[in-house]
Scaffold this motif. Structure first.
Motif, PDB file in Angstrom:
ATOM      1  N   THR A 227      21.297  84.940  14.953  1.00  0.00           N
ATOM      2  CA  THR A 227      20.795  84.500  16.258  1.00  0.00           C
ATOM      3  C   THR A 227      21.875  84.718  17.307  1.00  0.00           C
ATOM      4  OG1 THR A 227      21.571  82.241  15.838  1.00  0.00           O
ATOM      5  CG2 THR A 227      19.280  82.740  15.268  1.00  0.00           C
ATOM      6  N   GLU A 228      21.459  84.688  18.566  1.00  0.00           N
ATOM      7  CA  GLU A 228      22.396  84.788  19.673  1.00  0.00           C
ATOM      8  C   GLU A 228      22.312  83.513  20.497  1.00  0.00           C
ATOM      9  OE1 GLU A 228      21.740  88.251  21.969  1.00  0.00           O
ATOM     10  OE2 GLU A 228      22.140  89.655  20.327  1.00  0.00           O
ATOM     11  N   ALA A 229      23.464  83.073  20.979  1.00  0.00           N
ATOM     12  CA  ALA A 229      23.515  81.880  21.830  1.00  0.00           C
ATOM     13  C   ALA A 229      24.759  81.961  22.699  1.00  0.00           C
ATOM     14  CB  ALA A 229      23.558  80.611  20.967  1.00  0.00           C
ATOM     15  N   SER A 230      24.782  81.166  23.785  1.00  0.00           N
ATOM     16  CA  SER A 230      25.908  81.223  24.713  1.00  0.00           C
ATOM     17  C   SER A 230      27.228  80.847  24.054  1.00  0.00           C
ATOM     18  CB  SER A 230      25.648  80.290  25.909  1.00  0.00           C
ATOM     19  OG  SER A 230      25.465  78.954  25.466  1.00  0.00           O
ATOM     20  N   ASP A 231      27.172  79.936  23.055  1.00  0.00           N
ATOM     21  CA  ASP A 231      28.407  79.518  22.405  1.00  0.00           C
ATOM     22  C   ASP A 231      28.874  80.530  21.367  1.00  0.00           C
ATOM     23  OD1 ASP A 231      26.326  78.983  20.660  1.00  0.00           O
ATOM     24  OD2 ASP A 231      27.308  77.244  19.769  1.00  0.00           O
ATOM     25  N   LYS A 232      28.098  81.601  21.171  1.00  0.00           N
ATOM     26  CA  LYS A 232      28.481  82.646  20.235  1.00  0.00           C
ATOM     27  C   LYS A 232      28.933  83.917  20.965  1.00  0.00           C
ATOM     28  CE  LYS A 232      25.337  81.116  16.546  1.00  0.00           C
ATOM     29  NZ  LYS A 232      24.234  81.505  15.643  1.00  0.00           N
ATOM     30  N   SER A 233      29.202  83.812  22.249  1.00  0.00           N
ATOM     31  CA  SER A 233      29.566  84.980  23.037  1.00  0.00           C
ATOM     32  C   SER A 233      30.933  85.510  22.626  1.00  0.00           C
ATOM     33  CB  SER A 233      29.588  84.622  24.527  1.00  0.00           C
ATOM     34  OG  SER A 233      30.658  83.736  24.805  1.00  0.00           O
ATOM     35  N   ASN A 237      34.385  83.403  21.566  1.00  0.00           N
ATOM     36  CA  ASN A 237      35.047  83.703  20.299  1.00  0.00           C
ATOM     37  C   ASN A 237      36.515  84.078  20.529  1.00  0.00           C
ATOM     38  OD1 ASN A 237      33.503  83.642  17.715  1.00  0.00           O
ATOM     39  ND2 ASN A 237      34.759  85.446  17.307  1.00  0.00           N
ATOM     40  N   TYR A 238      36.747  84.895  21.557  1.00  0.00           N
ATOM     41  CA  TYR A 238      38.111  85.355  21.832  1.00  0.00           C
ATOM     42  C   TYR A 238      39.001  84.196  22.268  1.00  0.00           C
ATOM     43  CZ  TYR A 238      41.939  88.087  23.843  1.00  0.00           C
ATOM     44  OH  TYR A 238      43.168  88.608  24.143  1.00  0.00           O
ATOM     45  N   GLU A 239      38.461  83.302  23.074  1.00  0.00           N
ATOM     46  CA  GLU A 239      39.222  82.119  23.487  1.00  0.00           C
ATOM     47  C   GLU A 239      39.679  81.328  22.266  1.00  0.00           C
ATOM     48  OE1 GLU A 239      36.864  79.751  26.115  1.00  0.00           O
ATOM     49  OE2 GLU A 239      36.652  81.352  27.608  1.00  0.00           O
ATOM     50  N   ALA A 240      38.756  81.145  21.323  1.00  0.00           N
ATOM     51  CA  ALA A 240      39.080  80.391  20.114  1.00  0.00           C
ATOM     52  C   ALA A 240      40.077  81.149  19.235  1.00  0.00           C
ATOM     53  CB  ALA A 240      37.802  80.092  19.330  1.00  0.00           C
ATOM     54  N   GLU A 241      39.939  82.469  19.179  1.00  0.00           N
ATOM     55  CA  GLU A 241      40.868  83.273  18.379  1.00  0.00           C
ATOM     56  C   GLU A 241      42.289  83.202  18.942  1.00  0.00           C
ATOM     57  OE1 GLU A 241      37.713  86.630  16.712  1.00  0.00           O
ATOM     58  OE2 GLU A 241      38.808  86.981  18.579  1.00  0.00           O
ATOM     59  N   ASN A 263      47.338  91.741  19.665  1.00  0.00           N
ATOM     60  CA  ASN A 263      46.834  93.025  20.152  1.00  0.00           C
ATOM     61  C   ASN A 263      45.520  93.405  19.492  1.00  0.00           C
ATOM     62  OD1 ASN A 263      48.943  93.434  21.952  1.00  0.00           O
ATOM     63  ND2 ASN A 263      50.179  94.593  20.487  1.00  0.00           N
ATOM     64  N   TRP A 264      45.393  93.153  18.188  1.00  0.00           N
ATOM     65  CA  TRP A 264      44.170  93.533  17.481  1.00  0.00           C
ATOM     66  C   TRP A 264      42.983  92.683  17.943  1.00  0.00           C
ATOM     67  CZ3 TRP A 264      42.569  97.522  14.701  1.00  0.00           C
ATOM     68  CH2 TRP A 264      41.303  97.402  14.104  1.00  0.00           C
ATOM     69  N   PHE A 265      43.180  91.386  18.066  1.00  0.00           N
ATOM     70  CA  PHE A 265      42.094  90.511  18.503  1.00  0.00           C
ATOM     71  C   PHE A 265      41.652  90.866  19.923  1.00  0.00           C
ATOM     72  CE2 PHE A 265      43.355  87.500  15.057  1.00  0.00           C
ATOM     73  CZ  PHE A 265      42.102  87.322  14.496  1.00  0.00           C
ATOM     74  N   ARG A 266      42.615  91.282  20.764  1.00  0.00           N
ATOM     75  CA  ARG A 266      42.260  91.687  22.130  1.00  0.00           C
ATOM     76  C   ARG A 266      41.410  92.954  22.104  1.00  0.00           C
ATOM     77  NH1 ARG A 266      47.000  92.252  23.878  1.00  0.00           N
ATOM     78  NH2 ARG A 266      47.253  90.092  24.502  1.00  0.00           N
ATOM     79  N   PHE A 267      41.797  93.914  21.307  1.00  0.00           N
ATOM     80  CA  PHE A 267      41.018  95.141  21.172  1.00  0.00           C
ATOM     81  C   PHE A 267      39.606  94.835  20.666  1.00  0.00           C
ATOM     82  CE2 PHE A 267      39.727  98.051  17.633  1.00  0.00           C
ATOM     83  CZ  PHE A 267      39.096  99.014  18.413  1.00  0.00           C
ATOM     84  N   ARG A 268      39.513  93.990  19.657  1.00  0.00           N
ATOM     85  CA  ARG A 268      38.201  93.667  19.087  1.00  0.00           C
ATOM     86  C   ARG A 268      37.318  92.946  20.107  1.00  0.00           C
ATOM     87  NH1 ARG A 268      37.297  89.975  13.766  1.00  0.00           N
ATOM     88  NH2 ARG A 268      37.686  88.348  15.311  1.00  0.00           N
ATOM     89  N   TYR A 269      37.931  92.065  20.889  1.00  0.00           N
ATOM     90  CA  TYR A 269      37.167  91.356  21.913  1.00  0.00           C
ATOM     91  C   TYR A 269      36.537  92.325  22.909  1.00  0.00           C
ATOM     92  CZ  TYR A 269      36.554  89.476  26.581  1.00  0.00           C
ATOM     93  OH  TYR A 269      36.061  89.221  27.835  1.00  0.00           O
ATOM     94  N   TYR A 270      37.326  93.259  23.422  1.00  0.00           N
ATOM     95  CA  TYR A 270      36.795  94.210  24.400  1.00  0.00           C
ATOM     96  C   TYR A 270      35.670  95.054  23.791  1.00  0.00           C
ATOM     97  CZ  TYR A 270      40.521  93.225  27.757  1.00  0.00           C
ATOM     98  OH  TYR A 270      41.357  92.618  28.675  1.00  0.00           O
ATOM     99  N   HIS A 271      35.840  95.403  22.525  1.00  0.00           N
ATOM    100  CA  HIS A 271      34.789  96.181  21.855  1.00  0.00           C
ATOM    101  C   HIS A 271      33.503  95.372  21.751  1.00  0.00           C
ATOM    102  CE1 HIS A 271      32.625  98.649  18.989  1.00  0.00           C
ATOM    103  NE2 HIS A 271      32.551  97.604  18.174  1.00  0.00           N
ATOM    104  N   LEU A 272      33.594  94.145  21.266  1.00  0.00           N
ATOM    105  CA  LEU A 272      32.406  93.315  21.086  1.00  0.00           C
ATOM    106  C   LEU A 272      31.784  92.896  22.415  1.00  0.00           C
ATOM    107  CD1 LEU A 272      33.620  91.048  18.135  1.00  0.00           C
ATOM    108  CD2 LEU A 272      32.052  92.988  18.020  1.00  0.00           C
TER     109      LEU A 272
END
Length: 315
Positions: A227-233, A237-241, A263-272
């Motif tokens: 499912t999709e929801a605002s808390d799953k954006s 996710n990146y803030e929590a990571e 650096n990796w989490f930042r790259f993944r965030y931009y991709h997602l």
């Protein structure tokens, strides 16, 4: 011998369409001695009414209502504080668990403890995830192959993909698939209410750094509905990571992987988040700092992620 009591913990937030089937699958467990704790995290829909209708029919169900939305970490903290079972297992409000899930996970823990003498054991169930377009993803549990990941090996994998080749990490450490002795959850400090996302990873990292053993059932024991929801954006996710990496900065610096993980989490965030240009520049930065590690990570996970996302979009 009397079977121990197992607490089934169910968190609920605005799940009026699915919470009923989740409770029903909990009631259908073939384990003889269990309770069901449902924490409603300040829903604004009819979730509470649905839960109360089940609560009125079966005394094993107890509803606890939050007056303020605390997120998954806070809701799971409440479940742990109110659990009276010897073991605690978590179900999600939009999942369905098979009737033998409790039995299989309990047996897995007992067998592993007997064989190894381990005192900190977390057991994860395998399952499947169904996407709106009908695509089905098999979810293989961590530790469901012969050599079980233990201790720092799990923390390294979760925080910076520090894999050991002979270990099986499967689908990671989702709390919706987790069972352990209740005292293990308490010994680890429970769930951090400050984490509204990746609270499952944050807990698993702490358990790993305590020397925890991560075992898994090969059998498919639950069905998850994507499912999709605002808390799953991607942003949430990146803030929590970022918070997760900061909390474990000392460990990451000892492993010389803090900058790499950031650096990796930042790259993944931009991709997602669907920001390809930003993702490209973030990837270039990561490659500049850690070319070998990033290249390995890309080749290990990139193709699988590409085909997974393609199947998700197909329809």
């Amino acid at each position: 011998m009397n079977e121990p009591k197992i607490t089934i913990g169910l968190t609920c937030y605005n799940a009026e369409d699915t919470i009923g089937r989740a409770i029903k699958s909990a009631l259908e467990q073939n384990w003889p001695h269990f309770e069901i704790l449902v924490v409603d995290d300040c829903s604004t829909d009819r979730s509470v009414e649905v839960i109360q209708s089940f609560e009125g029919m079966d005394g094993r169900i107890k509803l606890i209502r939050h007056e303020k939305n605390l997120g998954p970490g806070g809701a799971r903290k409440t479940i742990l504080e109110n659990s009276t079972g010897d073991f605690l297992v978590f179900f999600d409000d939009d999942d369905i668990s098979s009737p033998n899930r409790l039995t299989y996970q309990y047996k897995k823990i007992m067998d592993y403890e007997e064989q190894t003498g381990a005192s900190i054991v977390a057991c994860y169930a395998s399952g499947e995830r169904i996407y709106p377009n009908g695509y089905v993803l098999n979810i293989n549990a961590i530790g469901s192959s012969p050599k079980v990941p233990i201790g720092k090996a799990v923390a390294k994998y979760l925080l910076f993909y520090g894999k050991e080749r002979e270990l099986f990490y499967g689908a990671g450490t989702p709390t919706c698939a987790l069972m352990a002795r209740t005292n293990i959850f308490k010994k680890a400090g429970g769930f951090d209410p400050e984490f509204r996302r990746v609270e499952d990873v944050e807990f698993a990292v702490r358990l790993a750094l305590m020397g925890g053993h991560f075992v898994g059932c090969k059998e498919s024991l639950y069905t998850q509905f994507a499912t999709e929801a605002s808390d799953k954006s991607a942003e949430k996710n990146y803030e929590a990571e970022q918070k997760l990496l900061k909390k474990n900065q000392k460990f990451l610096e000892e492993e010389k992987r803090y900058t790499y993980a950031c650096n990796w989490f930042r790259f993944r965030y931009y991709h997602l988040a669907g920001k390809p240009l930003s993702a490209f520049f973030a990837l270039v930065k990561a490659l500049t700092v850690n070319p070998i590690l990033v290249t390995f990570h890309l080749f290990e996970t990139g193709p699988k992620r590409f085909f997974h996302e393609k199947k998700m979009r197909k329809g």
